[in-house]
Write an enzyme that holds these catalytic residues in place. Sequence first.
Site, PDB file in Angstrom:
ATOM      1  N   GLY A   1       0.829  -1.193   0.000  1.00 50.88           N
ATOM      2  CA  GLY A   1       0.000   0.000   0.000  1.00 50.88           C
ATOM      3  C   GLY A   1       0.868   1.250   0.000  1.00 50.88           C
TER       4      GLY A   1
ATOM      5  N   GLN B   1       3.293  10.016   1.177  1.00 53.81           N
ATOM      6  CA  GLN B   1       4.576   9.301   1.159  1.00 53.81           C
ATOM      7  C   GLN B   1       5.416   9.640  -0.076  1.00 53.81           C
ATOM      8  OE1 GLN B   1       2.624   5.299   2.026  1.00 53.81           O
ATOM      9  NE2 GLN B   1       4.565   5.109   3.115  1.00 53.81           N
TER      10      GLN B   1
ATOM     11  N   CYS C   1       6.253  -0.125   7.254  1.00 53.17           N
ATOM     12  CA  CYS C   1       5.849   1.039   6.472  1.00 53.17           C
ATOM     13  C   CYS C   1       7.023   1.450   5.594  1.00 53.17           C
ATOM     14  CB  CYS C   1       5.473   2.175   7.421  1.00 53.17           C
ATOM     15  SG  CYS C   1       5.029   3.689   6.555  1.00 53.17           S
ATOM     16  N   LEU C   2       6.726   1.759   4.329  1.00 50.95           N
ATOM     17  CA  LEU C   2       7.804   2.161   3.413  1.00 50.95           C
ATOM     18  C   LEU C   2       8.496   3.439   3.887  1.00 50.95           C
ATOM     19  CD1 LEU C   2       6.104   1.475  -0.041  1.00 50.95           C
ATOM     20  CD2 LEU C   2       7.921   0.131   1.019  1.00 50.95           C
TER      21      LEU C   2
ATOM     22  N   HIS D   1      -4.069   1.437   7.661  1.00 51.98           N
ATOM     23  CA  HIS D   1      -2.707   1.986   7.646  1.00 51.98           C
ATOM     24  C   HIS D   1      -2.623   3.176   6.674  1.00 51.98           C
ATOM     25  CE1 HIS D   1       1.842   1.345   7.691  1.00 51.98           C
ATOM     26  NE2 HIS D   1       1.676   2.161   6.673  1.00 51.98           N
ATOM     27  N   GLU D   2      -3.171   2.998   5.466  1.00 51.16           N
ATOM     28  CA  GLU D   2      -3.063   4.060   4.448  1.00 51.16           C
ATOM     29  C   GLU D   2      -3.937   5.263   4.805  1.00 51.16           C
ATOM     30  OE1 GLU D   2      -0.583   3.639   2.713  1.00 51.16           O
ATOM     31  OE2 GLU D   2      -0.413   1.481   2.984  1.00 51.16           O
TER      32      GLU D   2
ATOM     33  N   HIS E   1      -2.202   7.413   7.159  1.00 51.14           N
ATOM     34  CA  HIS E   1      -1.230   8.298   6.500  1.00 51.14           C
ATOM     35  C   HIS E   1      -1.882   9.612   6.078  1.00 51.14           C
ATOM     36  CE1 HIS E   1       2.647   6.378   6.091  1.00 51.14           C
ATOM     37  NE2 HIS E   1       2.113   5.243   5.656  1.00 51.14           N
TER      38      HIS E   1
HETATM   39 ZN    ZN Z   1       2.983   3.390   5.647  1.00 55.24          ZN
END
Ligand code: ZN
Length: 164
Positions: free
Chosen positions: A46, A51, A88-89, A130-131, A134
């Site tokens: 995701g 991000q 998380c990226l 999660h997204e 963000h």
């Molecule tokens: Zn993330």
Amino acid sequence: MAVLELLIYPNPLLKKKTEKVEKIDSAVKKLIRDMAETMYFHKGVGLAAPQVGVSKQIITIDAGKGLICLINPTLVSKEGEMQIEEGCLSCPEVSLSVTRCRKVVVKGLDPEGKEVMIEAEELLARIFQHEIDHLEGVLIIDRVSPLKRELIKKKLKKKSAPKE
Ligand code: ZN
């Protein structure tokens, strides 16, 4: 299409609440395609627009069953509870046990501007939460105890310090 640069914690843009997309124009569509490519490139499940440095309500997800792109997503219902290890990226090499709802219903617009409702469970439900976090400027490190958060912040700061 292009792979976009990922913002890494503690970049302040990751903490900013995003804005709704008012009009799905060609720039938004291009951003969505680039976000999907960026997500696949980094082998993520995701990705949220902040991000990649865009403070807008756009997410891309692929939990192994195809690409989902959602604009202005909101959680309309949630139930149950589960605790899962998440990464998380934007927080590389950090994996945290986060409490999430087991089932959610998400509403939003697809890239054509059509309203969609998606029922999600387990992994997909977790990724949606999660997204959407963000988009509110909330990261996984904000979802754990203050003590644990301090330890992780130190670890991440060390990592992002300039290398000699
Ligand atoms: Zn993330």
